[in-house]
Design a protein around this motif. Structure first.
Motif, PDB file in Angstrom:
ATOM      1  N   PHE A 175       0.814  -1.224   0.000  1.00  0.00           N
ATOM      2  CA  PHE A 175       0.000   0.000   0.000  1.00  0.00           C
ATOM      3  C   PHE A 175       0.848   1.276   0.000  1.00  0.00           C
ATOM      4  O   PHE A 175       0.349   2.359  -0.261  1.00  0.00           O
ATOM      5  CB  PHE A 175      -0.944   0.012   1.212  1.00  0.00           C
ATOM      6  CG  PHE A 175      -1.886  -1.174   1.259  1.00  0.00           C
ATOM      7  CD1 PHE A 175      -2.510  -1.620   0.103  1.00  0.00           C
ATOM      8  CD2 PHE A 175      -2.136  -1.839   2.443  1.00  0.00           C
ATOM      9  CE1 PHE A 175      -3.361  -2.721   0.130  1.00  0.00           C
ATOM     10  CE2 PHE A 175      -2.989  -2.941   2.485  1.00  0.00           C
ATOM     11  CZ  PHE A 175      -3.599  -3.373   1.323  1.00  0.00           C
ATOM     12  N   PHE A 176       2.125   1.141   0.313  1.00  0.00           N
ATOM     13  CA  PHE A 176       2.994   2.326   0.361  1.00  0.00           C
ATOM     14  C   PHE A 176       3.673   2.625  -0.964  1.00  0.00           C
ATOM     15  O   PHE A 176       4.364   3.629  -1.095  1.00  0.00           O
ATOM     16  CB  PHE A 176       4.064   2.153   1.448  1.00  0.00           C
ATOM     17  CG  PHE A 176       3.587   2.564   2.806  1.00  0.00           C
ATOM     18  CD1 PHE A 176       3.507   3.912   3.142  1.00  0.00           C
ATOM     19  CD2 PHE A 176       3.197   1.626   3.734  1.00  0.00           C
ATOM     20  CE1 PHE A 176       3.055   4.301   4.388  1.00  0.00           C
ATOM     21  CE2 PHE A 176       2.739   2.005   4.984  1.00  0.00           C
ATOM     22  CZ  PHE A 176       2.668   3.347   5.313  1.00  0.00           C
ATOM     23  N   ILE A 177       3.505   1.754  -1.944  1.00  0.00           N
ATOM     24  CA  ILE A 177       4.203   1.969  -3.224  1.00  0.00           C
ATOM     25  C   ILE A 177       3.875   3.335  -3.850  1.00  0.00           C
ATOM     26  O   ILE A 177       4.784   4.095  -4.181  1.00  0.00           O
ATOM     27  CB  ILE A 177       3.921   0.811  -4.214  1.00  0.00           C
ATOM     28  CG1 ILE A 177       4.565  -0.483  -3.687  1.00  0.00           C
ATOM     29  CG2 ILE A 177       4.458   1.139  -5.608  1.00  0.00           C
ATOM     30  CD1 ILE A 177       4.294  -1.701  -4.549  1.00  0.00           C
ATOM     31  N   PRO A 178       2.581   3.697  -3.984  1.00  0.00           N
ATOM     32  CA  PRO A 178       2.296   5.001  -4.610  1.00  0.00           C
ATOM     33  C   PRO A 178       2.915   6.179  -3.845  1.00  0.00           C
ATOM     34  O   PRO A 178       3.394   7.126  -4.455  1.00  0.00           O
ATOM     35  CB  PRO A 178       0.765   5.090  -4.582  1.00  0.00           C
ATOM     36  CG  PRO A 178       0.299   3.681  -4.506  1.00  0.00           C
ATOM     37  CD  PRO A 178       1.330   2.953  -3.695  1.00  0.00           C
ATOM     38  N   ALA A 179       2.933   6.092  -2.500  1.00  0.00           N
ATOM     39  CA  ALA A 179       3.544   7.172  -1.714  1.00  0.00           C
ATOM     40  C   ALA A 179       5.022   7.298  -2.065  1.00  0.00           C
ATOM     41  O   ALA A 179       5.545   8.401  -2.240  1.00  0.00           O
ATOM     42  CB  ALA A 179       3.373   6.896  -0.223  1.00  0.00           C
ATOM     43  N   GLY A 180       5.696   6.168  -2.206  1.00  0.00           N
ATOM     44  CA  GLY A 180       7.110   6.180  -2.554  1.00  0.00           C
ATOM     45  C   GLY A 180       7.337   6.686  -3.967  1.00  0.00           C
ATOM     46  O   GLY A 180       8.243   7.489  -4.217  1.00  0.00           O
TER      47      GLY A 180
END
Lengths: 116, 231
Positions: free
Chosen positions: A66-71
């Motif tokens: 779930f953190f991929i887009p934030a990264g």
């Protein structure tokens, strides 16, 4: 349907958390309020663990995903960071290490003292 | 073709593929520094640049994935509940660790930023770097920082935490499960917690707890210091 039904319970808590943050102005992010609410619900037995077991496993197993887009979003900050990218990277790197070590050692020290 | 690669579905597709590749590389090489999340982020960024897909287009699908961050944070109450006995037994140590850790975060960032001669604005933007994004943005705004720099610093910190936590904790002989979890959550919030849940349930539970506690302590301490003109 089971997973969806379990997700509904979690979403209701998220929603209440958001309402408390945005409407009642509790000075904590909705997600943190939600975490506290769910914790209280579990302790008091309002929500039984088996009612959210599967969704809990799904969400926690995929937490990193779930953190991929934030990264990936870092790409959009390249312009702003350009001028001081090196000091910022060094500061983030060093202080993260320092904080992790200090926190871990503090807890082991306090626990060790109590154990003696 | 352009419409296809710019659709939210494509964003979802490359994100999942990149993550699967990350897990594959991590398992095959068994090198902890090859964190699946870090590899996935790099792969997606690489794909966007190679195919000239604007970030805005990726975001349409990306936002769909990010949507799960709130329920995924809320659900961290479950491992915490399962570890309620450690919580009862060690609450003094946990609070002590979070408070000292958070104060260390504020002071170490301030001292290093000063040493680098960064502007007041940038210092204020970097101080919330160890806490969870929504709280960090608020604290940054309050101290007249630049919220977008704060968001970037928070994510960079989280990735460092996730990539190096296991190795660092081992080298520094931090072996207690509670200490490990709280150390990860206090230093690198929810992103570091992705590594903590990977290490074990107790570690994940404690890291999740530390996201909230460290955020709270950092906001309170930094706000007080700021009001007294320390920064």
């Amino acid at each position: 349907m089971k997973l969806l039904r379990q997700f509904l319970i979690v979403l209701i808590i998220c929603f209440v958390g958001e309402v408390l943050n945005k409407v009642v102005h509790v000075p904590l992010p909705g997600s943190i309020i939600g975490m506290i609410l769910l914790f209280i619900c579990l302790i008091t037995g309002v929500i039984k663990l088996d009612k959210i077991d599967e969704i809990s496993r799904f969400l926690i197993d995929h937490l990193a995903f779930f953190f991929i887009p934030a990264g990936v979003g870092l790409l959009g900050y390249v312009g702003i960071l350009k001028k001081s990218i090196l000091p910022i990277l060094v500061i983030c790197f060093v202080t993260t290490f320092v904080v992790m070590i200090v926190t871990g050692w503090t807890i082991q020290m306090i626990k060790g003292r109590k154990g003696k | 073709m352009k419409e296809i690669i710019r659709s939210p579905l494509f964003a979802l597709l490359i994100s999942i593929l990149a993550y699967e590749t990350g897990i594959f590389i991590n398992k095959r090489t068994r090198i902890a520094f090859f964190n699946p999340l870090m590899i996935a982020i790099a792969l997606v960024i690489g794909t966007l640049l190679a195919l000239h897909i604007p970030l805005e287009d990726y975001k349409k699908g990306g936002d769909f994935i990010s949507l799960f961050l709130t329920p995924a944070t809320v659900i961290l109450a479950v491992p915490l509940y399962k570890n309620i006995n450690s919580l009862k037994k060690d609450y003094v140590a946990i609070l002590g660790g979070v408070i000292i850790g958070s104060v260390t975060a504020i002071l170490s960032v301030w001292a290093m930023a000063k040493a680098f001669g960064l502007s007041k604005e940038l210092i204020a933007s970097l101080i919330p770097k160890s806490i969870t994004t929504p709280l960090g943005i608020e604290l940054s705004t309050q101290m007249k920082g630049i919220p977008s720099v704060t968001v970037a610093a928070i994510i960079i910190t989280g990735i460092f935490g996730a990539v190096f936590a296991e190795w660092l904790l081992k080298v520094c002989k931090i072996t207690d499960k509670t200490a490990k979890g709280i150390a990860i959550g206090t230093s690198s919030h929810a992103l570091g917690t992705t590594k903590a849940v990977d290490i074990g349930e107790t570690e994940g539970a404690m890291s999740g707890l530390a996201i909230g506690l460290a955020g709270l302590v950092t906001v309170i301490v930094a706000t007080v210091l700021f009001k007294f003109g320390f920064f």
